[in-house]
Design a protein around this motif. Structure first.
Motif, PDB file in Angstrom:
ATOM      1  N   SER A 236       0.867  -1.204  -0.087  1.00  0.00           N
ATOM      2  CA  SER A 236       0.049  -0.066   0.050  1.00  0.00           C
ATOM      3  C   SER A 236       0.957   1.166   0.067  1.00  0.00           C
ATOM      4  N   ILE A 249      -4.899   2.899   3.050  1.00  0.00           N
ATOM      5  CA  ILE A 249      -4.150   2.882   4.381  1.00  0.00           C
ATOM      6  C   ILE A 249      -2.964   2.223   4.919  1.00  0.00           C
ATOM      7  N   THR A 257      -4.430  -4.125   4.277  1.00  0.00           N
ATOM      8  CA  THR A 257      -5.472  -4.049   3.418  1.00  0.00           C
ATOM      9  C   THR A 257      -6.402  -5.168   2.993  1.00  0.00           C
ATOM     10  N   ASP A 276      -4.089  -2.370  -5.653  1.00  0.00           N
ATOM     11  CA  ASP A 276      -3.367  -2.821  -4.357  1.00  0.00           C
ATOM     12  C   ASP A 276      -4.328  -3.771  -3.807  1.00  0.00           C
TER      13      ASP A 276
HETATM   14 MG   LIG Z   1      -2.025  -2.681   2.286  1.00  0.00          MG
END
Ligand SMILES: [Mg+2]
Ligand SMILES: Nc1nc2c(ncn2[C@@H]2O[C@H](COP(=O)(O)OP(=O)(O)OP(=O)(O)O)[C@@H](O)[C@H]2O)c(=O)[nH]1
Length: 456
Positions: A236, A249, A257, A276
């Motif tokens: 991320s 985040i 995630t 992502d």
């Molecule tokens: Mg992540």
């Protein structure tokens, strides 16, 4: 099937608030409806901006001002659609603009379908189909290269090249037809060698068009890159770094995630859809399990995998498994957290030469990652010229035209009659005319214009 004798109306500017918002009317009654809305006794002057008030009756002989606007009338055929067009620029509030649209509908207009203004421009001969599609591409462009290719197409580059090929085919067909009409003359109107060289010229022109097509598609459609790896490697963080904002985040808790996050980015001129994904690991948490299965699915549908390894922690079995699974598919391996003491030695790994060391903390290696991704994406695509064709529909039809021309060449070499040659030549022309829309197929048109938004 497509009606163009009524008057359509829609908000032409994007949804949301802004200084100005535009309501567009097109059709025979557009100026009359605009006068009704503004209670103007005089006709508007063509191509001149006129300040006016949109007024509505709210009771017996009581009128209320809805908005102060600027009205511009474009008298047909000198307008975008080729019909009478009125643009009413009001304050950019969705509530006000929708109100103006509903007053226009009350005055006899119909709410436009998606893409209907551009469809009318096409049906009225203001644009050919390639140009109409280029309008959609131009509006949707997210990179300068996409906008450039679309603008070239709107300017008529593809149209001009297709027309040149079509003219060559037309003259060849005319000569072959003449031979058929006067059979006793044999090949009098055209020698087989001349037919052969004309076919060769047509094929070369179509090859030239197709030569830049795969790069054109790349610029128009971009590529999908899925970021994959075990939890906490910095996926991320890299997603955010490539995006240039804190979209995802990031925490030091492995398994942060869960859902797929998708964003379009411009990577050195190439539009890339970055995904992502959740870190891959065995988990008993049903939410994380779902995240992991979505992550796997995203990796399988993506064209390129960005596999992220943690440089600061020892390699784990799951890393090795992911390295195995992605072998043989287009991938870029990143060893992240390069700012920390190394947790293992890359140099001894067989794939070391493929890997890029990055640090999201210092920014080290991020530019290299960008250029490596672009290289991986555009491998085998020559980058020099602005491509001509970019739309899959055009490419497919030009390829079919080329196939028909090649078939004609083969038939000629085998001594086929003009009658047989003509079948292929007519087919080649039919494909080219479908590109420009000179030979329109209703459901193709419906499909193309349905992808536009309302007001375009
Ligand atoms: Mg992540
Ligand atoms: N020192 C250092 N820390 C990093 C780097 N990249 C990410 N981190 C940290 O590593 C932790 C995990 O980062 P994320 O980006 O959330 O990792 P992730 O791979 O998305 O993790 P999951 O979503 O759980 O799979 C965070 O605390 C980050 O600040 C880096 O290059 N260097």
């Amino acid at each position: 099937m497509f009606s163009i004798d009524d008057t359509i109306v829609a908000i032409a500017t994007p949804r949301g608030r802004g200084g100005i918002g535009v309501v567009r009317l097109s059709g025979p009654r557009a100026p009359e409806i605009a006068r009704l809305l503004t209670r103007k006794n005089q006709p508007f002057e063509s191509r001149r901006a006129t300040v006016a008030h949109v007024i509505e009756p709210i009771g017996d002989a009581v009128l209320r001002t809805v908005d102060e606007v600027v009205v511009t009338w474009f008298e047909g055929p000198h307008s975008y659609t080729g019909e009478h067009v009125v643009e009413i620029s009001g304050h950019g509030s969705p509530v006000l603009l929708e109100h103006i649209v509903s007053l226009a509908i009350g005055g006899g207009a119909r709410l436009a379908e998606p893409g209907e203004f551009t469809l009318r421009a096409y049906l009225n001969g203001r644009l050919d189909l390639i140009q109409a599609e280029a309008v959609g591409d131009l509006i949707d462009a997210v990179t300068p290269a996409q906008a450039r290719v679309a603008m070239d197409q709107l300017d008529g580059t593809v149209t001009a090249q297709i027309s040149r090929v079509d003219a060559l085919l037309f003259s060849l067909i005319a000569k072959c037809e003449a031979c058929l009409d006067f059979p006793e003359e044999g090949f009098h109107f055209v020698e087989p060698s001349e037919v052969g060289s004309s076919l060769e010229a047509v094929r070369a022109a179509l090859d030239a068009l197709l030569g830049t097509a795969s790069r054109g598609r790349l610029i128009r459609e971009g590529r999908v890159v899925a970021i994959s790896g075990r939890p906490n490697t910095g996926k991320s963080s890299l997603f955010n770094a490539l995006l240039g904002c804190g979209r995802a985040i990031v925490t030091d808790v492995p398994g942060t995630t869960r859902d797929l996050l998708t964003e379009r980015v411009d990577l050195l001129g190439v539009p890339v859809t970055l995904i992502d994904t959740a870190g891959i690991r065995a988990s008993s948490d049903p939410i994380e399990q779902e995240g992991v299965s979505r992550a796997r699915a995203a990796r399988l549908t993506a064209e390129i995998v960005l596999l992220v390894l943690d440089g600061a922690q020892p390699l784990m079995d799951i890393d090795r498994q992911l390295l195995d699974e992605t072998r043989g598919v287009p991938r870029v391996i990143v060893v992240n957290k390069g700012d920390c003491p190394a947790g293992w030695s890359i140099a001894v790994e067989a794939w070391a030469s493929e890997a890029i060391v990055t640090s999201v903390v210092t920014g080290y290696g991020i530019d290299t990652l960008r250029s490596t991704l672009v290289r991986e994406i555009s491998e085998r695509e020559e980058c020099r010229d602005t491509p001509t064709l970019s739309n899959l529909r055009h490419i497919g039809l030009v390829e079919s035209a080329r196939d028909a021309v090649v078939r004609a060449g083969r038939a000629l070499a085998e001594g086929a009659t003009e009658e047989l040659l003509l079948v292929d030549l007519h087919e080649a022309r039919a494909h080219l005319e479908e590109v420009t829309g000179h030979r329109g197929v209703d459901d193709v048109l419906k499909h193309i214009f349905a992808t536009f938004c309302i007001g375009k």
